[in-house]
Design a protein around this motif. Structure first.
Motif, PDB file in Angstrom:
ATOM      1  N   LYS A  63       0.856  -1.187   0.000  1.00  0.00           N
ATOM      2  CA  LYS A  63       0.000   0.000   0.000  1.00  0.00           C
ATOM      3  C   LYS A  63       0.885   1.227   0.000  1.00  0.00           C
ATOM      4  O   LYS A  63       2.117   1.134   0.103  1.00  0.00           O
ATOM      5  N   ASN A  64       0.268   2.387  -0.124  1.00  0.00           N
ATOM      6  CA  ASN A  64       1.028   3.627  -0.047  1.00  0.00           C
ATOM      7  C   ASN A  64       1.586   3.815   1.363  1.00  0.00           C
ATOM      8  O   ASN A  64       0.935   3.450   2.348  1.00  0.00           O
ATOM      9  N   GLY A  65       2.765   4.406   1.436  1.00  0.00           N
ATOM     10  CA  GLY A  65       3.364   4.631   2.747  1.00  0.00           C
ATOM     11  C   GLY A  65       4.652   5.418   2.643  1.00  0.00           C
ATOM     12  O   GLY A  65       4.942   6.040   1.609  1.00  0.00           O
ATOM     13  N   PHE A  66       5.429   5.385   3.726  1.00  0.00           N
ATOM     14  CA  PHE A  66       6.665   6.161   3.819  1.00  0.00           C
ATOM     15  C   PHE A  66       7.785   5.275   4.348  1.00  0.00           C
ATOM     16  O   PHE A  66       7.577   4.481   5.269  1.00  0.00           O
ATOM     17  N   VAL A  67       8.970   5.426   3.753  1.00  0.00           N
ATOM     18  CA  VAL A  67      10.120   4.603   4.138  1.00  0.00           C
ATOM     19  C   VAL A  67      11.348   5.486   4.298  1.00  0.00           C
ATOM     20  O   VAL A  67      11.398   6.624   3.819  1.00  0.00           O
ATOM     21  N   ASP A  68      12.338   4.926   4.969  1.00  0.00           N
ATOM     22  CA  ASP A  68      13.679   5.502   5.009  1.00  0.00           C
ATOM     23  C   ASP A  68      14.556   4.686   4.062  1.00  0.00           C
ATOM     24  O   ASP A  68      14.350   3.480   3.911  1.00  0.00           O
ATOM     25  N   TYR A  69      15.547   5.320   3.447  1.00  0.00           N
ATOM     26  CA  TYR A  69      16.409   4.567   2.540  1.00  0.00           C
ATOM     27  C   TYR A  69      17.875   4.965   2.695  1.00  0.00           C
ATOM     28  O   TYR A  69      18.206   6.080   3.086  1.00  0.00           O
ATOM     29  N   LEU A  70      18.732   4.005   2.359  1.00  0.00           N
ATOM     30  CA  LEU A  70      20.164   4.220   2.166  1.00  0.00           C
ATOM     31  C   LEU A  70      20.513   3.583   0.833  1.00  0.00           C
ATOM     32  O   LEU A  70      20.258   2.398   0.617  1.00  0.00           O
ATOM     33  N   VAL A  71      21.065   4.368  -0.074  1.00  0.00           N
ATOM     34  CA  VAL A  71      21.464   3.872  -1.388  1.00  0.00           C
ATOM     35  C   VAL A  71      22.938   4.217  -1.591  1.00  0.00           C
ATOM     36  O   VAL A  71      23.316   5.395  -1.582  1.00  0.00           O
ATOM     37  N   VAL A  72      23.766   3.184  -1.775  1.00  0.00           N
ATOM     38  CA  VAL A  72      25.208   3.363  -1.962  1.00  0.00           C
ATOM     39  C   VAL A  72      25.610   2.696  -3.269  1.00  0.00           C
ATOM     40  O   VAL A  72      25.291   1.522  -3.505  1.00  0.00           O
TER      41      VAL A  72
ATOM     42  N   VAL B 296      21.668  -1.336  -0.987  1.00  0.00           N
ATOM     43  CA  VAL B 296      20.435  -0.559  -0.803  1.00  0.00           C
ATOM     44  C   VAL B 296      19.724  -1.113   0.426  1.00  0.00           C
ATOM     45  O   VAL B 296      19.504  -2.319   0.530  1.00  0.00           O
ATOM     46  N   ILE B 297      19.377  -0.229   1.360  1.00  0.00           N
ATOM     47  CA  ILE B 297      18.627  -0.605   2.563  1.00  0.00           C
ATOM     48  C   ILE B 297      17.391   0.275   2.642  1.00  0.00           C
ATOM     49  O   ILE B 297      17.472   1.507   2.515  1.00  0.00           O
ATOM     50  N   ILE B 298      16.230  -0.356   2.852  1.00  0.00           N
ATOM     51  CA  ILE B 298      14.957   0.353   3.003  1.00  0.00           C
ATOM     52  C   ILE B 298      14.323  -0.124   4.306  1.00  0.00           C
ATOM     53  O   ILE B 298      14.278  -1.336   4.574  1.00  0.00           O
ATOM     54  N   ARG B 299      13.851   0.804   5.108  1.00  0.00           N
ATOM     55  CA  ARG B 299      13.235   0.405   6.378  1.00  0.00           C
ATOM     56  C   ARG B 299      11.988   1.244   6.635  1.00  0.00           C
ATOM     57  O   ARG B 299      11.801   2.334   6.075  1.00  0.00           O
ATOM     58  N   TYR B 300      11.130   0.713   7.526  1.00  0.00           N
ATOM     59  CA  TYR B 300       9.939   1.428   7.967  1.00  0.00           C
ATOM     60  C   TYR B 300       9.561   0.886   9.327  1.00  0.00           C
ATOM     61  O   TYR B 300       9.901  -0.248   9.693  1.00  0.00           O
ATOM     62  N   LEU B 301       8.849   1.687  10.115  1.00  0.00           N
ATOM     63  CA  LEU B 301       8.432   1.251  11.437  1.00  0.00           C
ATOM     64  C   LEU B 301       7.420   0.120  11.334  1.00  0.00           C
ATOM     65  O   LEU B 301       6.472   0.190  10.544  1.00  0.00           O
ATOM     66  N   THR B 302       7.660  -0.936  12.092  1.00  0.00           N
ATOM     67  CA  THR B 302       6.804  -2.120  12.047  1.00  0.00           C
ATOM     68  C   THR B 302       5.482  -1.832  12.728  1.00  0.00           C
ATOM     69  O   THR B 302       5.469  -1.353  13.848  1.00  0.00           O
TER      70      THR B 302
ATOM     71  N   SER C 155      23.773   2.717  -8.199  1.00  0.00           N
ATOM     72  CA  SER C 155      22.722   2.001  -7.469  1.00  0.00           C
ATOM     73  C   SER C 155      21.457   2.843  -7.530  1.00  0.00           C
ATOM     74  O   SER C 155      21.516   4.075  -7.448  1.00  0.00           O
ATOM     75  N   VAL C 156      20.297   2.158  -7.653  1.00  0.00           N
ATOM     76  CA  VAL C 156      19.040   2.877  -7.914  1.00  0.00           C
ATOM     77  C   VAL C 156      17.904   2.302  -7.074  1.00  0.00           C
ATOM     78  O   VAL C 156      17.742   1.080  -6.975  1.00  0.00           O
ATOM     79  N   PHE C 157      17.113   3.200  -6.495  1.00  0.00           N
ATOM     80  CA  PHE C 157      15.826   2.870  -5.871  1.00  0.00           C
ATOM     81  C   PHE C 157      14.841   3.972  -6.250  1.00  0.00           C
ATOM     82  O   PHE C 157      15.044   5.140  -5.914  1.00  0.00           O
ATOM     83  N   SER C 158      13.770   3.613  -6.963  1.00  0.00           N
ATOM     84  CA  SER C 158      12.767   4.584  -7.387  1.00  0.00           C
ATOM     85  C   SER C 158      13.441   5.721  -8.150  1.00  0.00           C
ATOM     86  O   SER C 158      14.142   5.478  -9.123  1.00  0.00           O
ATOM     87  N   THR C 159      13.247   6.960  -7.717  1.00  0.00           N
ATOM     88  CA  THR C 159      13.850   8.111  -8.382  1.00  0.00           C
ATOM     89  C   THR C 159      15.232   8.438  -7.846  1.00  0.00           C
ATOM     90  O   THR C 159      15.837   9.445  -8.245  1.00  0.00           O
ATOM     91  N   ILE C 160      15.736   7.611  -6.944  1.00  0.00           N
ATOM     92  CA  ILE C 160      17.007   7.873  -6.271  1.00  0.00           C
ATOM     93  C   ILE C 160      18.120   7.120  -6.985  1.00  0.00           C
ATOM     94  O   ILE C 160      18.088   5.890  -7.075  1.00  0.00           O
ATOM     95  N   THR C 161      19.120   7.854  -7.482  1.00  0.00           N
ATOM     96  CA  THR C 161      20.261   7.237  -8.154  1.00  0.00           C
ATOM     97  C   THR C 161      21.553   7.717  -7.515  1.00  0.00           C
ATOM     98  O   THR C 161      21.870   8.911  -7.548  1.00  0.00           O
ATOM     99  N   ALA C 162      22.287   6.766  -6.916  1.00  0.00           N
ATOM    100  CA  ALA C 162      23.614   7.050  -6.392  1.00  0.00           C
ATOM    101  C   ALA C 162      24.629   6.731  -7.487  1.00  0.00           C
ATOM    102  O   ALA C 162      24.564   5.678  -8.124  1.00  0.00           O
ATOM    103  N   THR C 163      25.571   7.625  -7.711  1.00  0.00           N
ATOM    104  CA  THR C 163      26.516   7.536  -8.816  1.00  0.00           C
ATOM    105  C   THR C 163      27.748   6.725  -8.431  1.00  0.00           C
ATOM    106  O   THR C 163      28.317   6.909  -7.349  1.00  0.00           O
TER     107      THR C 163
END
Length: 267
Positions: free
Chosen positions: A44-53, A261-267, A112-120
């Motif tokens: 579903k729609n929601g909000f996450v935290d990300y780390l992209v390296v 790539v790490i993605i997290r959200y509150l459980t 590395s890429v997640f959604s619109t996020i691109t790390a060079t």
């Protein structure tokens, strides 16, 4: 007190959850870790935290220990990133290879890429008489006073420059938190950044150390490889940290470490 994103994640009809990667739990968070490419699919729609390296750059190779270290992969991180109920392709960038014998620049790491996020990907390190490549963080310049490559704003820093006679030394690759050290000041790789989204503090995206006949420079914290000396070969950047490879001598420069790539959200 839970973050406001936690309440947003549970308001619209049931618990927010997702599939993809290796799933772990820590500190009230559900954590999706991607060590290789895959797919992240929220229910579903929601909000996450990300780390992209991104992947780190490979170290340069020269006929003597004088090459630049590879730049660290670009690092991007944020919290409260909006996602929708769809499959997101995750790309984990590979590390660049060390320059080939006898004299070549290291290749740059992959994005590395997640959604619109691109790390060079990190820039490759230089060989004698050449400049480091630009990237997420820039590769180190080689002996004969060559400049390091530039970093990408918001992702990493430039590589250090090499030095000329009487101390022929490669510059360190740039890291996520600081520029690579110039050869005149040791040629160490720039340090990375510590992040706890995995559930514990880990440092990512350190630059590779430059090469020097009297003793290769150390890589930056966050997986940067050590540069070559007259008696030791360059070491690779650490896998899944985005660390740059160490600058090489008569042997091949170190390869860059793969990204994560790490993605997290509150459980």
């Amino acid at each position: 007190m839970p973050s406001p994103f936690f309440f947003k994640n549970i308001l619209a009809g049931g618990k927010f959850r997702a599939t993809g990667g290796t799933i772990t739990y820590s500190g009230g968070y559900t954590i999706h870790t991607f060590l290789s490419s895959g797919t992240f699919t929220p229910n579903k729609n929601g909000f996450v935290d990300y780390l992209v390296v991104a992947g780190g750059g490979g170290g340069g190779t020269g006929s003597a220990p004088e090459s630049g270290g590879g730049g660290a992969g670009g690092l991007l991180t944020a919290s409260g990133f909006a996602v929708t109920a769809q499959a997101y392709a995750i790309t984990v960038g590979g590390g660049g290879t060390g320059g080939g014998v006898p004299t070549n620049k290291g290749t740059s790491g992959s994005n590395s890429v997640f959604s619109t996020i691109t790390a060079t990907g990190g820039g490759g390190g230089a060989y004698y008489g050449s400049t480091g490549l630009a990237g997420g963080s820039g590769g180190g310049g080689a002996a004969n006073g060559q400049a390091g490559g530039s970093g990408t704003a918001g992702q990493g820093y430039a590589g250090g420059s090499g030095t000329s006679s009487p101390t022929w030394r490669g510059g360190g690759g740039g890291g996520a938190s600081v520029v690579g050290t110039n050869g005149a000041n040791g040629g160490q790789g720039g340090n990375g950044i510590s992040n706890s989204y995995s559930g514990s503090a880990v440092t990512y995206a350190g630059g590779g150390g430059g090469a020097y006949s009297g003793g290769g420079a150390t890589g930056g914290t966050g997986g940067g490889g050590t540069g070559a000396s007259s008696s030791i070969v360059a070491t690779n950047g650490t896998v899944n940290t985005g660390g740059g490879g160490g600058g090489g001598g008569a042997s091949v420069g170190g390869s860059g470490g793969s990204g994560i790539v790490i993605i997290r959200y509150l459980t």
